[in-house]
Design a protein around this motif. Structure first.
Motif, PDB file in Angstrom:
ATOM      1  N   GLU A   1       0.786  -1.660  -0.353  1.00 16.87           N
ATOM      2  CA  GLU A   1       0.065   0.064   0.228  1.00 16.87           C
ATOM      3  C   GLU A   1       0.507   0.998   0.220  1.00 16.87           C
ATOM      4  N   GLU A   2       1.606   0.487   0.975  1.00 18.32           N
ATOM      5  CA  GLU A   2       2.508   2.621   0.774  1.00 18.32           C
ATOM      6  C   GLU A   2       3.072   2.553  -0.706  1.00 18.32           C
ATOM      7  N   LYS A   3       3.550   1.867  -1.290  1.00 17.24           N
ATOM      8  CA  LYS A   3       4.217   1.923  -2.805  1.00 17.24           C
ATOM      9  C   LYS A   3       3.843   2.028  -3.675  1.00 17.24           C
ATOM     10  N   LEU A   4       2.964   1.706  -3.375  1.00 18.20           N
ATOM     11  CA  LEU A   4       1.217   2.298  -4.252  1.00 18.20           C
ATOM     12  C   LEU A   4       0.435   3.594  -4.047  1.00 18.20           C
ATOM     13  N   ARG A   5       0.856   4.741  -2.334  1.00 14.38           N
ATOM     14  CA  ARG A   5       1.245   6.077  -1.959  1.00 14.38           C
ATOM     15  C   ARG A   5       1.722   6.669  -2.139  1.00 14.38           C
ATOM     16  N   ASP A   6       3.189   6.074  -2.662  1.00  9.62           N
ATOM     17  CA  ASP A   6       3.917   6.651  -2.650  1.00  9.62           C
ATOM     18  C   ASP A   6       4.336   7.136  -4.455  1.00  9.62           C
ATOM     19  N   TYR A   7       3.675   5.984  -5.077  1.00  9.81           N
ATOM     20  CA  TYR A   7       3.904   6.428  -6.448  1.00  9.81           C
ATOM     21  C   TYR A   7       2.419   7.195  -6.783  1.00  9.81           C
ATOM     22  N   LEU A   8       1.638   7.525  -6.473  1.00  5.96           N
ATOM     23  CA  LEU A   8       0.575   8.008  -6.358  1.00  5.96           C
ATOM     24  C   LEU A   8       0.592  10.180  -5.957  1.00  5.96           C
ATOM     25  N   PHE A   9       1.945  10.176  -5.030  1.00  4.80           N
ATOM     26  CA  PHE A   9       1.583  11.241  -4.127  1.00  4.80           C
ATOM     27  C   PHE A   9       3.683  11.875  -4.297  1.00  4.80           C
ATOM     28  N   LYS A  10       4.248  10.930  -4.407  1.00  6.59           N
ATOM     29  CA  LYS A  10       6.044  11.331  -4.112  1.00  6.59           C
ATOM     30  C   LYS A  10       6.539  11.632  -5.233  1.00  6.59           C
ATOM     31  N   ASP A  11       7.797  12.396  -5.458  1.00  4.94           N
ATOM     32  CA  ASP A  11       8.489  11.981  -6.682  1.00  4.94           C
ATOM     33  C   ASP A  11       9.852  11.811  -6.290  1.00  4.94           C
ATOM     34  N   THR A  12      10.642  11.566  -7.541  1.00  4.53           N
ATOM     35  CA  THR A  12      11.779  10.972  -7.123  1.00  4.53           C
ATOM     36  C   THR A  12      12.841  12.290  -6.839  1.00  4.53           C
TER      37      THR A  12
END
Length: 808
Positions: A123-134
């Motif tokens: 779930e955290e991987k999916l949320r990071d994909y939605l809301f975070k950038d590298t």
């Protein structure tokens, strides 16, 4: 025989090596374009919703509450995308675990078990994909999330990993191989308890692998479909059934011939090596077999089966293992010296014909245990001319083939073993479509075993002697592949080249109308061997890959009789090193990659193998190295300088010479189907060899090999080394690698060293590297030339301290 330890001319360490393998990157994979923000949001939100719904449904279906161990999910990749499965597998107790990976119409489908304590990780991987950038402005976890098409609650059918057979109907009784998701005793006990609860019948034995335990279970898909059972499973495969068709040939007036041959026999020494025949039992009351197979050397998996041959196949194989083609011994007027004895373990049960499926890896392990307890110091070649009738795996490992690899490598007891196993026969319906039928037909389980010598069949039998068959024509030309054989041309990916060798397996003929004989066997196109003592019969005929395997086993045992201190890996290497393709094979397949998949390395020669180890410029090394970093100790490379007769080679100048190199070692298998890439590879480790190129400096050679150690797929910017027959990945499949370099003598004189170095494997994982401090390997190197007036051997004799010299 004396061995002199080779001088370690260089002991190279890999600069900066961590001992971990680099992730495999498919050459077909390409960077996916960054999705627009709107597309990114829609894709991410959909996956997040699917993931949450699947977990909720799974938890509720399992009764809810804190006692739910976890949920099994099906993760489907986007069409044409490479699913980075390692990102779905977290190496911690509460992390998701990849159970199985398969390809369905170009889509990667992964089964993932998510423990309750690790629900939030994906779930955290999916949320990071939605809301975070590298830091580079790309979506976090983009490579993983953008390649996922969907999350679904796993169903039993999704665990079926055999692409050759359809998933059985819900009420169809059958035997299954249940691959449990970890090898722990707790999970095994739970699985047995659940099977009893749902009316499933389990086998007596299980097979343990690094990440899996395999159990035989009988019942229906409906019985297996409870969520409680499903959560114990990683894969389901069909249980393999034993072969049921064995050749029976007509008899002759044979008593006089047998007695005459017996009068000329010279029996083997009491401590001679043996061929251990794993088959239907052997009729050791046969007058020609009794001297080679005393009652003390006969065993059976179950005592209730008895020891005698109930079918005839085992006795036929024993005759070939002891005598070769009996025609040669019967027609000879010379004394016949028998250098090897026989053992027999009955691993196939007597009728009824509908034998229940069994976990044949356990049978094979038990066979080794019985004979080794009875005679622990005896040198033996295990000969198995049986295979499954429904197991054309495409190269993928099975529980049976993986157990053979474990036994050969001595994983449990440190005792390495030599196995010769048959490639399996082509379906007779393919015979009229020669050679396409052979090229299409894949070897039968367990022929894909990496550490075994897998034997196919070729033939030199092309004359039909039976008057009644006038007008019939043999299918295969002289020296070409037998119509009965199979090949790995259609193996998937980088699985080993199988067969490794081909030996005489007889031919098949067609009538003028294009039909086959009733049993596809003709005496003059087959081999003569011992019969199981049917009324009035002592001899019979046999053919196909079974006969070829028995002969190869005999050859290996004879070689061991001459050099009893050599390792099993070395005997295997010498046989492969002695093999050559016939002119018919070269003419049939100019493509050398296809040729090695069809014929292996060719037809071995016992005379050439003996000569290779004793009388010519052939050097044998038995050594070891550390394949991965362990603690502060880095991975190793072994560098051997050649003791070439440089002046003789330079004098030959432009004359053609051949440098032949064979590297043999045993791997520890990990057969769990999780993509077989990166840390999920089947092999514990891999080894490769490389020869220094002309004018290549020592630092440049070391740097090139060090680069290859860090990246198995590395290709030098200077290009490949010309002159090698197979090159690159053609020769790097499996755990035996053999190749021939062609060039001038002057060029060879400047090639002064050969390196053996490690590449990746599943034990490169930091948690496992400490368990693999060193691995053994055997190396055979020879020079061949057609020049008759040059002595390549004598100038080297005084230099043989550099590499192992084997002397009689």
């Amino acid at each position: 025989m004396a061995e002199e330890k080779p001088e370690k001319l260089r002991h190279l360490l890999v600069p900066g090596s961590t001992g971990t393998s680099h992730p495999y990157v498919s050459p077909l994979s390409v960077p996916r374009p960054r999705p627009p923000a709107r597309q990114r949001a829609a894709h991410g939100q959909r996956l997040l919703s699917e993931y949450g719904a699947a977990l909720k449904t799974g938890i509720m279906a399992r009764g809810g509450g804190a006692d739910v161990l976890g949920v099994s999910l099906t993760v489907r990749g986007e069409p044409g995308a490479e699913l980075p499965i390692e990102s779905l597998d977290r190496r911690r107790p509460d992390g998701p675990r990849v159970l199985a990976v398969r390809e369905v119409e170009g889509v990667t489908v992964a089964q993932v078990f998510v423990p309750q304590g690790g629900f939030q990780i994906i779930e955290e991987k999916l949320r990071d994909y939605l809301f975070k950038d590298t830091p580079k402005g790309k979506p976090a976890n983009e490579a993983l999330v953008a390649s996922i098409a969907s999350f679904q609650l796993a169903a039993l059918q999704e665990l079926w990993t055999d692409p050759e057979l359809p998933f059985p109907g819900p009420s169809q009784p059958m035997a299954w191989e249940a691959w449990l998701r970890d090898p722990s005793e707790e999970l095994l006990s739970s699985f047995f308890s659940l099977c009893g609860q749902y009316g499933l019948v389990t086998g007596e034995r299980s097979l343990e692998f690094p990440d899996r335990r395999v159990v035989l279970v009988s019942g229906t898909a409906t019985q297996l479909s409870s969520f409680a059972i499903l959560d114990t499973l990683a894969e389901l495969r069909p249980a393999r059934t034993p072969p049921t068709e064995f050749v029976e040939m007509p008899s002759r007036e044979q008593g006089e011939w047998s007695r005459e041959l017996m009068s000329r026999l010279v029996l083997p020494a009491s401590d001679a090596p043996v061929v251990c025949v794993l088959d239907t039992g052997v009729s050791n009351n046969h007058p020609l077999l009794a001297p080679l197979l005393p009652a003390a050397n006969m065993f059976a998996y179950r005592k209730s089966w008895g020891l005698a041959d109930h079918d005839g196949h085992g006795t036929e194989m024993a005759g070939l293992a002891g005598y070769g083609d009996l025609i040669d011994a019967l027609e000879s007027k010379m004394r016949v010296a028998l250098e090897v004895g026989l053992e027999s373990v009955k691993i196939l049960p007597p009728p009824p014909a509908e034998n229940p499926p069994e976990l044949y890896g356990a049978f094979t392990a038990d066979a080794a245990g019985q004979v080794e307890v009875a005679a622990p110091e005896r040198l033996r070649v295990f000969s198995m001319s049986v295979s499954t009738s429904n197991g054309r795996t495409g190269g993928r490992p099975s529980s049976w083939s993986a157990e053979i690899d474990r036994l050969a490598a001595g994983v449990d007891d440190g005792r390495q073993r030599l196995y010769c196993i048959c490639a399996g026969n082509a379906d007779p319906s393919w015979y009229p479509h020669y050679p396409e039928g052979v090229m299409t037909g894949k070897p039968l389980d367990p022929a894909q075993a990496w550490n075994a010598l897998t034997i196919g069949a070729y033939t030199e039998r092309d004359i039909i002697a039976e008057p009644a068959l006038s007008g019939w024509l043999p299918i295969a030309p002289h020296g070409d592949i037998s119509p009965t054989s199979t090949s790995s041309i259609n193996f998937e990916g980088g699985w080993p080249n199988k067969p490794d060798l081909v030996l005489e397996g007889g031919n098949v003929a067609l009538s003028p109308e294009g039909t086959l004989p009733p049993d596809a066997s003709i005496p003059s196109l087959s081999l003569l061997t011992t019969d199981r003592m049917s009324p009035g019969r002592l001899f019979t005929y046999t053919n196909a890959t079974s006969a070829a395997t028995a002969q190869a086993s005999r050859m290996a045992a004879h070689l061991w009789a001459e050099y009893p201190t050599l390792r099993p890996e070395t005997i295997r290497a010498l046989l492969v090193h002695s093999a050559r393709w016939t002119p018919a094979m070269v003419s049939r397949t100019p493509d050398k990659d296809q040729r090695v998949r069809l014929y292996g390395y060719g037809v071995p020669s016992l005379a050439r193998a003996r000569w290779s180890a004793r009388d010519a410029l052939t050097l044998v090394v038995e050594d070891e190295l550390r394949p991965f970093a362990v603690g502060k100790s880095q991975a190793q490379m072994r560098l051997h300088e050649f003791p070439w007769p440089v002046e003789e080679l330079q004098r030959l100048g432009a004359a053609d010479v051949r440098l032949r190199v064979t590297l043999s070692y045993f791997i520890e298998p990990n057969p769990a189907q999780r993509g077989w890439m990166g840390r999920f590879r089947y092999q514990s480790h891999g080894l490769r060899f490389s020869v220094r190129r002309p004018a290549e400096s020592d630092p440049a050679f070391r740097a090139r090999r060090s680069k290859a150690m860090q990246n198995e797929g590395y290709t030098s910017s200077t290009g490949t080394d010309p002159g090698w027959e197979l090159k690159g990945n053609r020769r790097n499949r499996g755990s035996i690698h053999s190749d021939v370099w062609h060039g001038s003598a002057a060029d060879l004189a400047s090639r002064q060293a050969l390196a053996v170095f490690p590449v990746g494997g599943w034990k490169a994982d930091a948690r496992r590297a400490e368990k693999l401090t060193s691995v053994r390997f055997s190396l055979v190197v020879s020079i061949e030339t057609d020049e008759t007036e040059v002595d390549l051997y004598t100038p080297v004799a005084t230099e043989l301290g550099v590499l192992v010299d084997v002397e009689s």
